[in-house]
Design a protein around this motif. Structure first.
Motif, PDB file in Angstrom:
ATOM      1  N   THR A 162      37.046  46.418  40.689  1.00 34.07           N
ATOM      2  CA  THR A 162      38.238  47.056  41.234  1.00 34.07           C
ATOM      3  C   THR A 162      39.116  47.540  40.094  1.00 34.07           C
ATOM      4  N   ASP A 163      39.825  48.645  40.317  1.00 36.81           N
ATOM      5  CA  ASP A 163      40.817  49.073  39.339  1.00 36.81           C
ATOM      6  C   ASP A 163      42.227  48.763  39.834  1.00 36.81           C
ATOM      7  N   ALA A 164      42.336  47.882  40.845  1.00 35.19           N
ATOM      8  CA  ALA A 164      43.637  47.450  41.382  1.00 35.19           C
ATOM      9  C   ALA A 164      43.876  45.994  41.028  1.00 35.19           C
ATOM     10  N   ARG A 165      44.779  45.742  40.114  1.00 38.20           N
ATOM     11  CA  ARG A 165      45.025  44.365  39.672  1.00 38.20           C
ATOM     12  C   ARG A 165      45.620  43.505  40.774  1.00 38.20           C
ATOM     13  N   GLU A 166      46.242  44.117  41.791  1.00 39.66           N
ATOM     14  CA  GLU A 166      46.849  43.352  42.871  1.00 39.66           C
ATOM     15  C   GLU A 166      45.821  42.561  43.674  1.00 39.66           C
ATOM     16  N   GLN A 167      44.556  42.907  43.538  1.00 36.93           N
ATOM     17  CA  GLN A 167      43.518  42.197  44.273  1.00 36.93           C
ATOM     18  C   GLN A 167      43.284  40.780  43.757  1.00 36.93           C
ATOM     19  N   VAL A 168      43.995  40.390  42.726  1.00 34.57           N
ATOM     20  CA  VAL A 168      43.938  38.995  42.288  1.00 34.57           C
ATOM     21  C   VAL A 168      44.538  38.081  43.352  1.00 34.57           C
ATOM     22  N   ASP A 169      45.413  38.624  44.194  1.00 33.87           N
ATOM     23  CA  ASP A 169      46.086  37.852  45.230  1.00 33.87           C
ATOM     24  C   ASP A 169      45.073  37.169  46.141  1.00 33.87           C
ATOM     25  N   GLY A 170      45.198  35.843  46.294  1.00 36.13           N
ATOM     26  CA  GLY A 170      44.363  35.093  47.214  1.00 36.13           C
ATOM     27  C   GLY A 170      43.071  34.559  46.642  1.00 36.13           C
ATOM     28  N   ASN A 171      42.733  34.903  45.410  1.00 33.77           N
ATOM     29  CA  ASN A 171      41.517  34.361  44.805  1.00 33.77           C
ATOM     30  C   ASN A 171      41.703  32.903  44.418  1.00 33.77           C
ATOM     31  N   ASP A 172      40.616  32.147  44.432  1.00 33.77           N
ATOM     32  CA  ASP A 172      40.674  30.735  44.043  1.00 33.77           C
ATOM     33  C   ASP A 172      40.904  30.579  42.541  1.00 33.77           C
ATOM     34  N   VAL A 173      40.202  31.404  41.757  1.00 33.64           N
ATOM     35  CA  VAL A 173      40.204  31.276  40.298  1.00 33.64           C
ATOM     36  C   VAL A 173      40.484  32.640  39.670  1.00 33.64           C
TER      37      VAL A 173
END
Length: 308
Positions: A162-173
């Motif tokens: 992904t080129d969207a850093r906001e997708q870190v939201d909700g990841n475990d690690v």
């Protein structure tokens, strides 16, 4: 012939920097020469120049001879020779990721993970669960190259880009290996606005000074980019303010940083960290394992496979 010329230029840069560091009176004469040489393209070693107070200040000072961004086609062609390799400093990451996967974590967000360097390299030692999702975030040109490679190499289909850093939201690690120094934003600035921050944050190969925060410029051959160097105490405290607790900290002496004409800004080693959020933000199995560890019970090391 061209390679010999580049080698001579690099040798000249190192010689000028070394002489200037040892003879303060030479700095005034050597600095302009070094800066002119610094602006040229290089193919191997990274070079550094200048001390700046912010990313914007460093970017404004970058010469116009090369792009100021990592987002160029050449970046996607880097590191293909490292896909099956790990460094000494990678083993703390391998240790913690293997434990977290064994304890129930299933989503990994790899900030600045390039074409999947850690995903491929760590797979030599970690048996990834079939329901794991590993997402790499990087600049667009690298994301395109990473997807192309994964289509040919990642047979299990666990790697995504992904080129969207906001997708870190909700990841475990969340992990980041050698990337934080290139970002306009800090790690705390990325994590602070998230609705659900990662329960575990692992950082590796990050240049840090014992007490100073600064930026310099790095010539990586095809671009000259701002390069962030935070102070260790400030970096740790910024994570603690978000509710993270420092669980582990290691130093990598594989790399150091020398900024010519500024020996007080030298970095003797790069750093790695493991931060854990409050227990109520952890997956159930991970929370149970953490509580067991707190009571002195042994934790499983499932998922770690040494292949020699």
């Amino acid at each position: 012939m061209a390679h010999d010329t580049l080698a001579e230029t690099r040798s000249g840069l190192r010689r000028i920097a070394a002489e200037a560091a040892q003879l303060p009176g030479v700095r005034r004469l050597a600095a302009p020469v070094y800066r002119r040489m610094f602006q040229r393209p290089f193919q191997e070693e990274a070079c550094y120049y200048g001390i700046y107070g912010s990313y914007a200040e460093a970017a404004a000072a970058a010469p116009a001879t090369l792009p100021k961004s990592y987002d160029v086609n050449a970046s996607g062609r880097m590191y293909h020779d490292r896909l099956d390799q790990v460094r000494v400093s990678d083993f703390p990451m391998i240790h913690w990721i293997s434990r977290l996967l064994a304890q129930g974590s299933r989503s990994v967000f790899d900030l600045g993970g390039h074409i999947g360097i850690s995903y491929y390299g760590f797979s030599r030692y970690i048996d990834y669960p079939p329901d794991m999702r590993w997402t790499v975030h990087d600049v667009h040109s690298v994301v395109v190259a990473g997807r192309d490679l994964a289509g040919r190499r990642d047979e299990r289909g666990l790697l995504h880009f992904t080129d969207a850093r906001e997708q870190v939201d909700g990841n475990d690690v969340m992990i980041s290996c050698g990337a934080l120094q290139y970002l306009e934003y800090t790690l705390a600035e990325l994590l602070e606005p998230l609705r659900k921050r990662p329960a575990h944050v692992l950082v590796n190969l990050t240049p840090m000074h014992r007490r100073l925060n600064y930026f310099t410029l790095q010539n990586i051959g095809f671009a000259i980019c701002p390069y962030r160097v935070p102070a260790v105490p400030d970096f740790v405290s910024s994570m603690e303010r978000l509710g993270y607790r420092l669980e582990d900290h290691w130093e990598s002496h594989e790399r150091n940083l020398r900024v010519p004409f500024s020996p007080e800004h030298d970095v003797e080693c790069y750093h790695g960290f493991y931060f854990r959020l409050a227990n109520d933000a952890m997956p159930a199995r991970a929370r149970e394992a953490a509580q067991a560890g707190a009571h002195g019970e042994s934790l499983p090391d499932e998922g770690l496979q040494a292949t020699g």
